[in-house]
Write a protein that holds these residues in place. Structure first.
Motif, short mmCIF file in Angstrom:
data_model
loop_
_atom_site.label_atom_id
_atom_site.label_comp_id
_atom_site.label_asym_id
_atom_site.label_seq_id
_atom_site.Cartn_x
_atom_site.Cartn_y
_atom_site.Cartn_z
N SER A 18 0.58 -1.27 0.67
CA SER A 18 0.10 -0.46 0.22
C SER A 18 1.14 1.21 0.54
O SER A 18 0.39 2.18 -0.26
CB SER A 18 -0.89 -0.11 1.07
OG SER A 18 -1.18 -1.18 1.30
N PHE A 19 2.03 1.15 0.20
CA PHE A 19 3.20 2.46 0.66
C PHE A 19 3.81 2.67 -0.10
O PHE A 19 4.53 3.48 -1.02
CB PHE A 19 3.61 2.51 1.53
CG PHE A 19 3.01 2.23 3.09
CD1 PHE A 19 2.86 3.04 4.37
CD2 PHE A 19 2.82 1.40 3.31
CE1 PHE A 19 1.95 3.44 5.19
CE2 PHE A 19 1.90 0.57 5.03
CZ PHE A 19 1.31 2.21 5.35
N LEU A 20 3.21 1.59 -1.41
CA LEU A 20 4.26 1.18 -2.73
C LEU A 20 3.38 2.70 -4.44
O LEU A 20 4.03 2.86 -4.94
CB LEU A 20 5.33 0.25 -3.00
CG LEU A 20 6.02 -0.10 -4.12
CD1 LEU A 20 7.52 0.95 -4.57
CD2 LEU A 20 5.89 -1.47 -4.99
N VAL A 21 2.01 2.10 -3.51
CA VAL A 21 1.51 1.91 -5.02
C VAL A 21 1.08 3.66 -4.79
O VAL A 21 0.94 4.55 -4.15
CB VAL A 21 0.15 1.23 -5.42
CG1 VAL A 21 0.42 -0.39 -5.45
CG2 VAL A 21 -0.64 1.72 -3.96
N ASP A 22 0.78 3.68 -6.04
CA ASP A 22 0.19 5.28 -6.75
C ASP A 22 -1.17 5.41 -6.23
O ASP A 22 -1.25 6.71 -5.87
CB ASP A 22 -0.23 5.56 -8.17
CG ASP A 22 1.05 5.49 -8.48
OD1 ASP A 22 2.16 6.09 -8.48
OD2 ASP A 22 1.28 4.68 -9.14
N VAL A 23 -2.36 4.58 -5.79
CA VAL A 23 -3.66 4.37 -5.52
C VAL A 23 -3.84 2.76 -4.83
O VAL A 23 -3.88 2.04 -5.15
CB VAL A 23 -4.90 4.65 -6.67
CG1 VAL A 23 -5.87 4.77 -5.87
CG2 VAL A 23 -4.54 5.89 -7.27
N HIS A 24 -4.38 3.16 -3.85
CA HIS A 24 -5.07 1.83 -3.00
C HIS A 24 -6.73 2.17 -2.59
O HIS A 24 -6.98 3.13 -1.89
CB HIS A 24 -3.86 2.09 -1.26
CG HIS A 24 -4.92 0.99 -0.78
ND1 HIS A 24 -4.53 0.74 0.86
CD2 HIS A 24 -5.32 -0.33 -0.86
CE1 HIS A 24 -4.73 -0.41 1.44
NE2 HIS A 24 -5.84 -1.04 0.55
N ILE A 25 -7.39 1.58 -2.79
CA ILE A 25 -8.61 1.20 -2.48
C ILE A 25 -8.83 0.39 -1.64
O ILE A 25 -8.62 -0.50 -2.34
CB ILE A 25 -9.39 1.64 -3.97
CG1 ILE A 25 -9.27 2.92 -5.29
CG2 ILE A 25 -11.24 1.24 -3.58
CD1 ILE A 25 -10.01 2.49 -6.87
N ALA A 26 -8.83 0.75 -0.55
CA ALA A 26 -9.71 -0.12 0.72
C ALA A 26 -10.94 -0.05 0.27
O ALA A 26 -11.83 -0.02 1.20
CB ALA A 26 -9.50 0.55 2.03
N GLU A 27 -11.33 -1.39 -0.33
CA GLU A 27 -12.81 -1.62 -0.52
C GLU A 27 -12.69 -3.22 -1.11
O GLU A 27 -11.36 -3.64 -1.51
CB GLU A 27 -14.10 -1.02 -1.41
CG GLU A 27 -13.79 0.40 -0.93
CD GLU A 27 -14.89 0.81 -1.97
OE1 GLU A 27 -16.00 0.59 -2.44
OE2 GLU A 27 -15.11 2.23 -2.03
N GLY A 28 -13.54 -3.70 -1.11
CA GLY A 28 -13.56 -5.73 -1.40
C GLY A 28 -13.31 -5.57 -3.08
O GLY A 28 -13.69 -4.39 -4.10
N ALA A 29 -12.76 -6.41 -3.49
CA ALA A 29 -12.64 -6.07 -5.26
C ALA A 29 -13.81 -6.39 -6.12
O ALA A 29 -13.67 -6.31 -6.89
CB ALA A 29 -11.47 -7.65 -4.77
N ALA A 30 -14.92 -7.28 -6.14
CA ALA A 30 -15.88 -7.63 -6.89
C ALA A 30 -16.74 -6.69 -7.55
O ALA A 30 -16.63 -6.16 -8.46
CB ALA A 30 -17.13 -8.65 -6.27
N ASP A 31 -17.03 -5.20 -6.33
CA ASP A 31 -17.86 -4.24 -6.39
C ASP A 31 -17.13 -3.17 -7.19
O ASP A 31 -17.24 -2.99 -8.34
CB ASP A 31 -18.26 -4.02 -5.72
CG ASP A 31 -18.59 -2.71 -5.83
OD1 ASP A 31 -18.94 -2.55 -6.23
OD2 ASP A 31 -18.58 -1.60 -5.10
#
Length: 255
Positions: A230-243
């Motif tokens: 999470s500290f390496l990526v440009d964007v982290h979306i903290a939600e479930g994958a399917a939706d």
């Protein structure tokens, strides 16, 4: 959150070479347990008093195949009972519309293929749960469901040897063929890499992100929990994958 989805969608829309890395969090939306959810774990141990990493290891399969298969069977039954979810279908649609989109998965359930991901652009780095094969004579058996209704471990009808799934158990090496395909594609480079439902604790997962980041590409993570990645990526979306994946595909293609 819509802004983050739009950011990832725009990067995917413009990219030619894409790598989607998937882990247990994606199949969890189908109801599958992660390794650590197998066996009614309590304080890190199975009901047999062993860490799951020991129970589901290559050495244990050789030493006590019945015990190892007790937990393999849980995974096998779960794989049979569940189905690909909206996240698998969204990734398959992305691959169908983007011929340079690859999937690297840690999952062994076969759901990417079932959802329509092209096999020539799918790297199942930990193998798949079927077909079973005999550890003694190599004979294959496709009757996984039937074997799981009989006493364990499943046995070869030809020689009586123990059957096993073509998966990478703990303490076993990753398959050279899968690693070779991954390295070949990494050498060609990717514009975007997205992690879905994986904590990315392995070097072969981290490497694509480091390569894309260092080359000026775009990196993202879709996972309810934060991790080192999470500290390496440009964007982290903290939600479930399917939706999130379904919304992403709608944003990219507008239909």
């Amino acid at each position: 959150m819509d802004g983050a989805i739009q950011q990832i969608a725009e990067a995917l829309r413009q990219a030619e070479r894409i790598l989607i890395v998937t882990g247990a969090g994606l199949s969890a939306d189908s109801g599958l347990p992660t390794y650590r959810g197998v066996g009614g774990l309590y304080n890190g141990h199975t009901e047999d008093g062993l860490p799951i990493e020991t129970a589901l290891s290559g050495p244990m399969l050789g030493l006590d195949p019945a015990l190892c298969w007790k937990y393999l069977a849980e995974i096998g039954r779960a794989c049979i009972a569940a189905k690909p979810n909206a996240g698998h279908f969204a990734i398959a649609e992305l691959q169908q519309r983007k011929p340079g989109c690859w999937v690297l998965t840690q999952n062994v359930d076969g759901y990417h293929l079932a959802a329509g991901s092209p096999p020539q652009r799918l790297i199942e780095i930990h193998g798949t749960f079927a077909p079973l094969f005999c550890m003694a004579c190599g004979q294959e058996s496709v009757d996984l469901a039937d074997h799981l209704t009989r006493p364990l471990p499943p046995r070869c009808v030809d020689c009586g040897g123990v059957l096993r799934p073509p998966v990478v158990l703990f303490e076993e090496m990753l398959p050279d063929s899968a690693l070779g395909r991954l390295h070949d594609e990494l050498h060609k480079g990717f514009d975007v890499v997205v992690a879905v439902g994986t904590s990315a604790s392995f070097a072969y997962i981290f490497e694509p992100f480091l390569r894309v980041r260092n080359s000026g590409g775009f990196t993202a993570q879709i996972d309810p929990s934060a991790s080192e990645l999470s500290f390496l990526v440009d964007v982290h979306i903290a939600e479930g994958a399917a939706d999130v994946l379904s919304r992403l595909v709608r944003h990219i293609f507008g239909d």
